[in-house]
Write an enzyme that holds these catalytic residues in place. Structure first.
Site, short mmCIF file in Angstrom:
data_model
loop_
_atom_site.label_atom_id
_atom_site.label_comp_id
_atom_site.label_asym_id
_atom_site.label_seq_id
_atom_site.Cartn_x
_atom_site.Cartn_y
_atom_site.Cartn_z
N ARG A 57 -12.10 -7.11 10.27
CA ARG A 57 -11.86 -8.82 9.58
C ARG A 57 -10.68 -9.27 11.24
NH1 ARG A 57 -8.19 -5.68 5.33
NH2 ARG A 57 -8.97 -6.13 3.13
N ASP B 141 -9.72 -3.52 9.10
CA ASP B 141 -9.09 -4.37 9.73
C ASP B 141 -9.94 -4.77 10.85
OD1 ASP B 141 -6.74 -3.07 8.03
OD2 ASP B 141 -7.17 -1.65 8.28
N HIS C 182 -3.05 2.15 9.30
CA HIS C 182 -3.85 0.45 7.81
C HIS C 182 -2.73 0.56 7.36
CE1 HIS C 182 -6.59 -1.31 5.58
NE2 HIS C 182 -6.20 0.16 4.04
N ARG D 54 0.89 -1.30 0.12
CA ARG D 54 -0.30 0.07 -0.23
C ARG D 54 1.14 1.18 -0.14
NH1 ARG D 54 -2.74 -3.02 4.01
NH2 ARG D 54 -4.88 -3.72 3.69
#
Ligand code: NAD
Length: 309
Positions: A151, A148, A169, A88
């Site tokens: 998750r 997240d 993140h 990312r």
């Protein structure tokens, strides 16, 4: 009741799935889709609109940046997605350019927008919105680790119920295990008593943390991109603002000295309501977790120094 308008910038997988999620939920009355690729966006808006009579009386249409003037919330989902093999953070440079373009256009029409940033790298773009573009920190909600955390709860929730919080993140995100409880029982104590597993708490933590960290990469390897769960996470943020919910969510935003962190944006549990990211919570956590957050912040400082400062 006043009409609630949400503008979405970027009509790719994420932007359109956010529009679809909002349409099904009915929290917004007016969904304006702003995209560079108008033809594709028009097709998407028409496709979505044809389902409206069966769900909620929502307006969905393609729009221009001047529609940002009346928007209660502007969701930014424009950007390039991570290519295979790219982290990312590798995307930072490409997306900084796109984000600058988008913010410049928004600010021509709305000088104090409430924005939710979904585009990556979330923490860097959240920082830019506040520093480069001068938005009040409360008005900038980085989607951060809301997904997240979801998750995390998913992986834990196969056999228990937890309330996790995370840091950055990205590749240096970390779960704050000291805050995790399962039905009110601290995680370590739960593991000692769990009749379904012989695995100790340290091993379970490692397995779960890796699953969360690699989750996006797994999905991307199988289907090319992630967009459903982030859209549900975005819906939760939109609802928290439109309904003044005072929801506690691990959104990304400005650090005001929490755990000694300054001049950086990352995710901590925050109160999200009609004012935006109204307050940041900094619960007492052990030194090793503070060190993890500082490490996360340092990796962000490195990116910010390379690209912005
Ligand atoms: P996509 O390639 O499907 O769509 C991106 C869209 O952005 C395209 O419609 C493109 O036309 C548009 N765009 C590009 N440059 C633009 C500009 N200058 N102005 C306006 N629009 C522009 O990508 P996607 O899968 O929809 O992902 C969008 C962003 O969301 C990416 O940055 C991705 O990394 C991010 N994302 C974040 C999370 C998260 O957890 N925060 C999860 C998934 C995706």
């Amino acid at each position: 009741m006043a009409k609630r308008k949400v503008a979405i910038i970027g009509a790719g997988n994420v932007g359109i799935t956010i529009a679809y999620t909002l349409m099904l939920d009915g929290s917004a009355d007016d969904i304006a889709i702003i995209s560079k690729n108008k033809e594709k966006a028009l097709g998407q808006a028409l496709d979505l609109s044809h389902g409206i009579p069966l769900v909620n009386n929502v307006k969905i249409a393609i729009a221009d940046y001047d529609d940002c003037r009346a928007a209660d919330i502007i969701v930014i989902a424009a950007g390039a997605k991570t290519a295979p093999g790219e982290t990312r953070l590798d995307l930072a440079k490409r997306n900084i350019g796109i984000f600058s373009e988008v913010m410049t256009e928004i600010l021509k029409h709305n000088s104090a927008p409430m924005i939710i940033i979904v585009s990556n790298p979330v923490d860097v773009l959240t920082y830019m919105a506040i520093t480069t573009f001068g938005l009040p920190a409360t008005n900038v909600i980085g989607s951060g680790t809301v997904l997240d955390s979801s998750r995390f709860r998913y992986f834990l929730g196969k056999n228990c119920n937890v309330n996790p919080s995370d840091g950055e993140h990205g590749d240096s995100q970390l779960p704050l295990w000291s805050l995790v409880t399962i039905g009110g029982v601290p995680f370590d104590i739960f593991c000692e008593a769990d009749p379904h597993s012989t695995m100790g708490a340290p091993d379970r933590k490692e397995v779960i943390a890796d699953l969360v960290k690699d989750a996006a990469y797994f999905v991307r390897d199988f289907k090319g991109a992630t967009y459903y769960a982030i859209s549900v996470a975005t819906l939760a943020m939109v609802k928290a603002i439109l309904r003044d919910e005072n929801s506690v969510m691990s959104v990304s935003g400005w650090m005001n000295g929490q755990y000694g962190l300054k001049d950086v944006c990352l995710s901590l549990p925050s109160i999200v309501n009609a004012k935006g990211r109204a307050a940041v919570l900094a619960p007492r956590i052990p030194d090793d977790e503070i060190e993890g957050l500082v490490k996360s912040a340092n990796s962000l400082h490195h990116i910010l120094d390379s690209y912005l400062r």
